[in-house]
Every structure is written in C-alpha cells, then in structure tokens.
Design an enzyme around this catalytic site. Structure first.
Site, PDB file in Angstrom:
ATOM      1  N   ASP A  96      87.493  -9.613  29.145  1.00 22.09           N
ATOM      2  CA  ASP A  96      86.742  -9.847  27.914  1.00 22.09           C
ATOM      3  C   ASP A  96      87.619 -10.685  26.989  1.00 22.09           C
ATOM      4  O   ASP A  96      88.746 -10.296  26.686  1.00 22.09           O
ATOM      5  CB  ASP A  96      86.451  -8.481  27.274  1.00 22.09           C
ATOM      6  CG  ASP A  96      85.227  -8.489  26.389  1.00 22.09           C
ATOM      7  OD1 ASP A  96      85.025  -9.469  25.672  1.00 22.09           O
ATOM      8  OD2 ASP A  96      84.496  -7.484  26.414  1.00 22.09           O
ATOM      9  N   ASP A 201      83.337 -12.802  23.853  1.00 22.44           N
ATOM     10  CA  ASP A 201      82.919 -12.038  22.682  1.00 22.44           C
ATOM     11  C   ASP A 201      82.411 -12.959  21.566  1.00 22.44           C
ATOM     12  O   ASP A 201      83.008 -14.000  21.309  1.00 22.44           O
ATOM     13  CB  ASP A 201      84.141 -11.246  22.190  1.00 22.44           C
ATOM     14  CG  ASP A 201      83.797 -10.265  21.114  1.00 22.44           C
ATOM     15  OD1 ASP A 201      83.103  -9.288  21.409  1.00 22.44           O
ATOM     16  OD2 ASP A 201      84.231 -10.466  19.953  1.00 22.44           O
ATOM     17  N   GLU A 264      78.503 -13.875  25.020  1.00 20.18           N
ATOM     18  CA  GLU A 264      77.742 -13.029  24.101  1.00 20.18           C
ATOM     19  C   GLU A 264      77.257 -13.954  22.992  1.00 20.18           C
ATOM     20  O   GLU A 264      78.010 -14.323  22.095  1.00 20.18           O
ATOM     21  CB  GLU A 264      78.611 -11.916  23.508  1.00 20.18           C
ATOM     22  CG  GLU A 264      77.788 -10.971  22.634  1.00 20.18           C
ATOM     23  CD  GLU A 264      78.613 -10.081  21.698  1.00 20.18           C
ATOM     24  OE1 GLU A 264      78.117  -9.032  21.310  1.00 20.18           O
ATOM     25  OE2 GLU A 264      79.746 -10.458  21.331  1.00 20.18           O
ATOM     26  N   HIS A 324      78.227  -1.394  25.081  1.00 18.97           N
ATOM     27  CA  HIS A 324      79.054  -0.506  24.268  1.00 18.97           C
ATOM     28  C   HIS A 324      78.737  -0.598  22.776  1.00 18.97           C
ATOM     29  O   HIS A 324      79.406   0.038  21.973  1.00 18.97           O
ATOM     30  CB  HIS A 324      80.525  -0.838  24.505  1.00 18.97           C
ATOM     31  CG  HIS A 324      80.858  -2.235  24.052  1.00 18.97           C
ATOM     32  ND1 HIS A 324      80.303  -3.358  24.640  1.00 18.97           N
ATOM     33  CD2 HIS A 324      81.654  -2.690  23.070  1.00 18.97           C
ATOM     34  CE1 HIS A 324      80.746  -4.422  24.025  1.00 18.97           C
ATOM     35  NE2 HIS A 324      81.569  -4.059  23.068  1.00 18.97           N
ATOM     36  N   ASP A 325      77.760  -1.424  22.413  1.00 17.59           N
ATOM     37  CA  ASP A 325      77.421  -1.596  20.998  1.00 17.59           C
ATOM     38  C   ASP A 325      76.059  -1.011  20.651  1.00 17.59           C
ATOM     39  O   ASP A 325      75.742  -0.877  19.466  1.00 17.59           O
ATOM     40  CB  ASP A 325      77.369  -3.090  20.644  1.00 17.59           C
ATOM     41  CG  ASP A 325      78.721  -3.757  20.727  1.00 17.59           C
ATOM     42  OD1 ASP A 325      79.741  -3.098  20.498  1.00 17.59           O
ATOM     43  OD2 ASP A 325      78.752  -4.973  21.037  1.00 17.59           O
TER      44      ASP A 325
END
Ligand code: GLC
Length: 547
Positions: A96, A201, A264, A324-325
């Site tokens: 990531d 990200d 993302e 995870h968000d």
C-alpha cells in the site's frame, strides 16, 4: 493475457490479521504464518495495508519512512520473506503506497516546517494566509472529511500547509522534482524486492491546482457522504492523470511479472476510466459503488451496466464490497447470511477483479465501539461529539475501529488472533465463537465454504475469470442475471440471483449448476430460485439457449 486480468484480491489490514509475537498487534510474521488460509481460500493476490514506520496516528497511513518496516510489524527481512513466501505459494503481493502525504513526524516535514529556505522547504505545499494578519487559509479547499479547511497553520513558518486528509498528514509537493524522484525511488525499492504492485492511497488527490484556485461551491453527495464543494481543482486533475502515467512508466521498468497499480480514486466512471490512459496509467481503479450497495436486483443491474459501459475490455472493473474504512457488507443486510451469500456470488462472478476484505469470507460483522473511545483518528478528531444513539443508527461507520477488529481464526480466547491473556489492540467481536475460520471450515452451509467454492469455480472456468459479460433481459424484476462468455473456448456460464421475496423460475436449457446458494437448483432446463438465493450454471453444449 497479463496475470492481473484474471486475479482476485484479498486485503489484509496487518494490525488486525494475526499476532505472532503476543503484543496484541498483528504483524508480518503473523501474515506469513497464515498464508495457507489464503491458498485454501483460493485468492490470487494479497494486498497488505501499510506496515511502514509510522507514529500510527492513522495506523500506518501516516508514514515516516517509505522503505522501512515499523518494529511492531517486523523487519525489512520479514517483509521480503513475506513476498517470497507468498510467491512460493503462487500468490501475488501488493503493498500500500501513501503518496499524497507523509506523517508530520517524517524527517522531511520536520525539516520543511523549520524555515522557508531550507533544503526541504519546498517539499510540502506551503502557502501564505489571507487577511490582514495572514491567518485566514489561502483558499477554500476543504479536507477530505469536509468539516474543516484543508489548510493547517504552522506557527514555526508563519504559513499554512495543506493536509488533504487529517492535520497530521501534510501533503507532499509532487511538483518538486526532488520529491518525485525520492518517492519513485521508494517505489523502485519495493519493486526491486519483488512486490507485484501497489494499492495507491487517495491517489486522486495528489496533483492540486498550482494556482490554488477556489473550488466551486455545489452541495452534493459523494460515496455516501455530503460534500459542499466540487473538487475541481483538488481531485482527478489532468496533471494527476499524467502522474499515473509516470508511475506506470516506473513499474514498466520491471517485467516478469508485470507490476500492477490499483488506485483508490473517487469520481464518476467516465472520469475514473481516464486513469487507465489506454493501458499506460493505472491498471485498475477501485469502483466503490458496491460498498454502498442496495440489496436490489435493479440496482445491481444498473451499476454493472454503468461500469461495463465505462470499462470495456481490456479494462477491468474492480468491485469491492468492504474495506478497512467502510461498514462490513453483512451489516448492510441486517446480518442476514443468506443475503451475504448472494452478494458473494455476485462479487465473484461479475467481470473484473474482485476484492475481498479479511473476514468478509467468514461473515464478520461490524463490532460496535463507541465514538468517544475510538482509536481511529477520524472518529476521535471529528465525530466524537455525535450522540451515540445517532451513531448507532447510521448506515456508515464513523468509527473505523468497528471494521478493523481482529480476524477471527477459531473459538479459543481472542479468536486465535493473539494468545489468551494478551489484550488485542481492538476488542474481538463477541460473535467469534460462532463466526471463525475453524468452525466454518468444512461446514457446507458456511460462508467460508461458499467463498472457497466460488474462488475455485471462478478459477476453473475461463468464462468466469476472463469472459465477457452480457446482462440478461426479460427476467422478473427481482432477479439479476448475466451471461459470461469466454471468446477463446466458447464456454458460457450464467449467473442468476433472486434478491426478492418470491420464489422465481428461469429457463436454462442444457445447463448444469456449479455453485448455488439459498436452495437454488437447476434441473431439466429450469432454475428454481427461492428468495435470497443465487446460482452459477455452465452450458453443457454451446449453442442457442434460452438464457
Ligand atoms: C485512505 C485509506 C484510509 C486512510 C486515508 C489517509 O482513504 O484507506 O484508511 O485513513 O486514506 O491516508
């Protein structure tokens, strides 16, 4: 066909996956020890969320060293061992990359904020304030959370710095060639060690308008949250598409295997597709609409059609139900596991690259944790004043801790995440005695076995892992149906899902069921679909069909 066209992705949030050294925090060794779970599941690629040195204020999305490993997660050697161990098992590995910002504790930022004329002074986005005392932010740009300005005042420099996400995450100045070179070197550092690619990200927000023009005021909703301003000058700018191409060029220095970039990014499909830049930009971009799915056949049909239109082959849509968000997908259907099974069938049989978030495969739900005790900086900084009763009722989780609780491996204390007697960094969901890998393994009715079967069926059928997708019309309104066809072999599969409350029947001549949920069957050319059921069938003989 490049490898990632046919792959499936499994996201690991390392802090919560498996703790090998009994400190209550997951680590890289824990991942290595559990890689066989991923092999048994049948995924193709593992994406590991950040494990780089960090003050952990945003649990790794605030980096202080892009080429190191935080001590609680292991060492550089463990990271390399993880890559090799995954490769030995036939898995690909993505790390990531947080390119937009660093931690405010990164040595670069500590230096940068010290004065206006040091070697790192231009490494971040600094600007003078407005107003008589220069204490008004330079323009109207809002942070990603919208509730505050993206500009933070620095007493030391007497200037504002830009922080698109949280105040302790200052944005790098990518227009400075030294910054770009340093970051591309970090990318090469991991590519040299064999990583197969990166999840990028908040990639869409890296290149901002150099003239710092105001964003236009236009209230609207975006991925489930209200926004006041369009992000014309701060998100998906033409320069950002150029950056995607430059990053692609760095990856193209490597081959065998080809390296992959997954962004993302947020925005309408016709904007997101630009990132592909004819195959010379981001290979994949997340399509987040499934995170906010409506359990409705028409909704899925419309959404899939929209992305089929915008991402025709060789582009690949990248669907995701959880991360995870955001809220666990099971909670959006009130914990109904029959419905979760239908969702699994759709996710793993539509065209594109599906992403599964750790625990999704066993039906982990949100773990309610009050806002005022949140470790998540988003919740603790911005939302802790929201009354708990209101927070409970929201479809979205404001406290991301709730979706980051430890992976549930078995029915032993701490769900096998960390040894008994050790306090995990977040509490284990109390449902772990019923919801865990060990108890679901071998149970044909479990979600885990369904996911395993779906991954296996997908791998075994070219129509499912590389075929075209054609939505089937003329079905009852509560039934979703599509055909997948492999152009090379002519193999055809069809998928039907009944998301309604009435049993439905569909004709499917010469078809055989390869996986079904909720009691769906296929016999004598007829598919029976009880409410909340789904089926995947394969045509036995190519030729005309009623589906
Ligand atoms: C992304 C990550 C999120 C993180 C944020 C800031 O949205 O998914 O977890 O907090 O970026 O890096």
């Amino acid at each position: 066909m490049v490898w990632w066209h046919e792959t499936t992705i499994y996201q690991i949030y390392p802090r919560s996956f498996a703790d090998s050294d009994a400190d209550g925090i997951g680590d890289l060794r824990g991942i290595i020890d559990r890689l066989d779970h991923l092999v048994d599941l049948g995924v193709g690629t593992v994406w590991v969320s950040p494990f780089f040195p960090s003050p952990q204020e945003d649990f790794g999305y605030d980096v202080t060293d892009y080429t190191g490993v935080a001590p609680e997660y292991g060492t550089l050697d463990t990271a390399v061992e993880l890559i090799d161990a995954a490769h030995d098992r036939g898995l690909h590995v993505m790390f990531d990359l947080v390119l937009n910002h660093t931690s405010d504790q990164h040595p670069w930022f500590l230096r940068s904020k010290g004065s206006r004329d040091n070697p790192k002074s231009d490494w971040y986005l600094w600007a003078d304030g407005r107003g008589r005392d220069g204490r008004k932010p330079p323009n109207n740009w809002r942070s990603a959370l919208e509730v505050n300005s993206a500009w933070q005042w620095s007493e030391e420099r007497g200037q504002f710095y830009l922080a698109t996400f949280l105040p302790f995450q200052p944005d790098l100045n990518w227009r400075n060639p030294e910054v770009k070179a340093a970051m591309f070197d970090a990318v090469r550092f991991w590519l040299d060690r064999g990583v197969d690619g990166f999840r990028l990200d908040i990639f869409g927000q890296i290149m901002k308008d150099p003239q710092l023009r105001d964003n236009p005021f236009a209230p609207h909703m975006a991925t489930g949250f209200p926004r006041g301003w369009r992000r014309e000058h701060t998100e998906n700018t033409p320069d950002n598409i150029v950056l995607a191409q430059e990053l692609h060029a760095v990856c193209a220095e490597y081959s065998d295997p080809d390296r992959i970039l997954l962004g993302e990014v947020f925005g309408p499909p016709d904007v997101l597709r630009e990132y592909n830049a004819g195959g010379r930009g981001l290979d994949l971009v997340f399509l987040f609409d499934f995170l906010l799915y409506e359990y409705d056949a028409q909704w899925f049909e419309d959404t899939i059609r929209r992305f089929e239109d915008s991402f025709p082959a060789p582009m690949q849509p990248t669907y995701v139900l959880e991360n995870h968000d955001r809220s666990r997908s099971l909670d959006r259907v009130g914990g109904d596991r029959r419905k979760a099974a239908v969702l699994a069938v759709i996710l793993l049989t539509v065209r594109g690259v599906p992403t599964v978030y750790m625990g999704q495969e066993i039906g982990m739900g949100n773990t309610y944790l009050p806002l005022d005790r949140a470790l998540d900086p988003v919740a603790s900084t911005y939302f802790r004043w929201i009354p708990e009763v209101a927070n409970r009722r929201l479809g979205e989780r404001l406290n991301r801790d709730e979706v980051r609780t430890p992976m549930q491996w078995d029915g032993s204390a701490n769900a096998g995440f960390t040894p008994a007697g050790i306090r995990p960094w977040l509490p284990v969901n109390p449902d772990y005695p019923q919801v865990n890998v060990a108890v679901e393994a071998g149970d044909p009715e479990s979600l885990l076995e369904l996911y395993r079967r779906l991954f296996a069926v997908r791998r075994a059928h070219p129509a499912l892992h590389r075929g075209s997708l054609h939505l089937i019309s003329g079905l009852p309104a509560d039934v979703l149906g599509y055909r997948r066809t492999d152009p090379e072999t002519g193999q055809q599969c069809a998928v039907f899902a009944n998301l309604g409350r009435t049993e439905r029947q569909v004709r499917a001549v010469s078809s055989e069921s390869v996986v079904g949920t909720g009691g769906a069957t296929c016999a004598d050319g007829t598919i029976h679909l009880p409410p909340d059921s789904a089926i995947v069938v394969v045509r036995q003989r190519p030729g005309p069909s009623t589906v």
